[in-house]
Design an enzyme around this catalytic site. Structure first.
Site, mmCIF file in Angstrom:
data_model
loop_
_atom_site.group_PDB
_atom_site.id
_atom_site.type_symbol
_atom_site.label_atom_id
_atom_site.label_comp_id
_atom_site.label_asym_id
_atom_site.label_seq_id
_atom_site.Cartn_x
_atom_site.Cartn_y
_atom_site.Cartn_z
ATOM 1 N N ARG A 151 0.837 -1.210 0.000
ATOM 2 C CA ARG A 151 0.000 0.000 0.000
ATOM 3 C C ARG A 151 0.871 1.259 0.000
ATOM 4 O O ARG A 151 1.867 1.334 0.728
ATOM 5 C CB ARG A 151 -0.944 -0.016 1.208
ATOM 6 C CG ARG A 151 -1.920 -1.181 1.132
ATOM 7 C CD ARG A 151 -3.060 -1.088 2.118
ATOM 8 N NE ARG A 151 -3.783 -2.367 2.146
ATOM 9 C CZ ARG A 151 -4.684 -2.751 1.255
ATOM 10 N NH1 ARG A 151 -5.012 -1.940 0.258
ATOM 11 N NH2 ARG A 151 -5.270 -3.934 1.328
ATOM 12 N N ASP A 152 0.450 2.228 -0.827
ATOM 13 C CA ASP A 152 1.159 3.507 -0.913
ATOM 14 C C ASP A 152 1.008 4.251 0.414
ATOM 15 O O ASP A 152 -0.061 4.257 1.024
ATOM 16 C CB ASP A 152 0.592 4.345 -2.070
ATOM 17 C CG ASP A 152 1.506 5.482 -2.469
ATOM 18 O OD1 ASP A 152 2.052 5.439 -3.581
ATOM 19 O OD2 ASP A 152 1.684 6.425 -1.655
ATOM 20 N N ASN A 179 4.724 6.260 -13.884
ATOM 21 C CA ASN A 179 5.317 7.574 -14.144
ATOM 22 C C ASN A 179 6.787 7.408 -14.525
ATOM 23 O O ASN A 179 7.482 6.572 -13.944
ATOM 24 C CB ASN A 179 5.223 8.446 -12.889
ATOM 25 C CG ASN A 179 3.782 8.718 -12.477
ATOM 26 O OD1 ASN A 179 2.912 8.859 -13.333
ATOM 27 N ND2 ASN A 179 3.528 8.778 -11.185
ATOM 28 N N HIS A 189 7.603 1.200 -10.799
ATOM 29 C CA HIS A 189 6.447 0.758 -10.019
ATOM 30 C C HIS A 189 5.184 1.104 -10.771
ATOM 31 O O HIS A 189 5.114 2.121 -11.467
ATOM 32 C CB HIS A 189 6.442 1.389 -8.630
ATOM 33 C CG HIS A 189 6.677 2.871 -8.630
ATOM 34 N ND1 HIS A 189 7.935 3.420 -8.767
ATOM 35 C CD2 HIS A 189 5.818 3.908 -8.536
ATOM 36 C CE1 HIS A 189 7.838 4.732 -8.755
ATOM 37 N NE2 HIS A 189 6.564 5.065 -8.626
HETATM 38 P P1 5GP Z 1 6.070 8.102 -8.186
HETATM 39 O O1 5GP Z 1 5.842 9.541 -7.810
HETATM 40 O O2 5GP Z 1 7.545 7.780 -8.255
HETATM 41 O O3 5GP Z 1 5.311 7.629 -9.381
HETATM 42 O O4 5GP Z 1 5.468 7.246 -6.989
HETATM 43 C C1 5GP Z 1 6.159 7.024 -5.792
HETATM 44 C C2 5GP Z 1 5.123 6.629 -4.773
HETATM 45 O O5 5GP Z 1 5.804 6.082 -3.650
HETATM 46 C C3 5GP Z 1 4.288 7.806 -4.241
HETATM 47 O O6 5GP Z 1 2.913 7.562 -4.514
HETATM 48 C C4 5GP Z 1 4.601 7.840 -2.751
HETATM 49 O O7 5GP Z 1 3.479 8.161 -1.963
HETATM 50 C C5 5GP Z 1 5.098 6.424 -2.496
HETATM 51 N N1 5GP Z 1 6.027 6.318 -1.396
HETATM 52 C C6 5GP Z 1 7.090 7.128 -1.142
HETATM 53 N N2 5GP Z 1 7.729 6.709 -0.031
HETATM 54 C C7 5GP Z 1 7.053 5.617 0.418
HETATM 55 C C8 5GP Z 1 7.239 4.751 1.534
HETATM 56 O O8 5GP Z 1 8.167 4.890 2.342
HETATM 57 N N3 5GP Z 1 6.338 3.737 1.681
HETATM 58 C C9 5GP Z 1 5.308 3.547 0.802
HETATM 59 N N4 5GP Z 1 4.480 2.522 1.056
HETATM 60 N N5 5GP Z 1 5.104 4.343 -0.261
HETATM 61 C C10 5GP Z 1 5.968 5.369 -0.454
#
Ligand code: 5GP
Ligand code: ZN
Length: 114
Positions: free
Chosen positions: A29-30, A87, A100
């Site tokens: 989960r995010d 992304n 991801h």
């Molecule tokens: P991006 O912006 O690279 O497409 O997505 C990165 C995602 O990682 C974001 O939605 C952010 O909320 C999530 N994220 C960042 N740090 C952590 C973390 O420590 N744990 C979890 N579960 N999600 C994270």
């Protein structure tokens, strides 16, 4: 990749809220959910961005998508629908440089995204 957040989740150095795991993929989960269900599906192998995909690792993307559809079923919104997003780099809004797939569900999504 010792300094990669998602690699640390794969190795267990950091414990995420895991919803799915198989030999190639981990999903959790995010931390900052943008929908009632917001899951990140990551390959266990480190790949920094979509631009780093090639013949040797492209199968991982299929595994990630299959995991997402299984989780959508598990979370109960497969039939209603959901969104998957990947992304890439600065303009795409990528902040963690280990590829991801975002799985978002549990609410109506709008188009175009921001
Ligand atoms: P991006 O912006 O690279 O497409 O997505 C990165 C995602 O990682 C974001 O939605 C952010 O909320 C999530 N994220 C960042 N740090 C952590 C973390 O420590 N744990 C979890 N579960 N999600 C994270
Ligand atoms: Zn990594």
């Amino acid at each position: 990749m010792t300094d990669c957040l998602f690699c640390k989740m794969v190795t267990g150095e950091i414990t995420p809220d895991t919803v799915y795991e198989d030999e190639d993929v981990l999903a959790f989960r995010d931390i900052n959910p943008q929908a009632p269900t917001h899951v990140l599906v990551v390959p266990k192998q480190h790949v920094a961005t979509l631009n780093d995909l090639d013949k040797s690792n492209i199968h991982l993307v299929g595994k990630m998508m299959l995991a997402a559809t299984a989780i959508a079923e598990q979370e109960g919104f497969a039939e209603q629908g959901y969104r998957t997003v990947m992304n890439c780099n600065a303009d795409g809004g990528q902040t963690v440089f280990h590829i991801h797939l975002h799985l978002l569900g549990g609410r109506i999504m709008h188009w175009p995204p921001g």
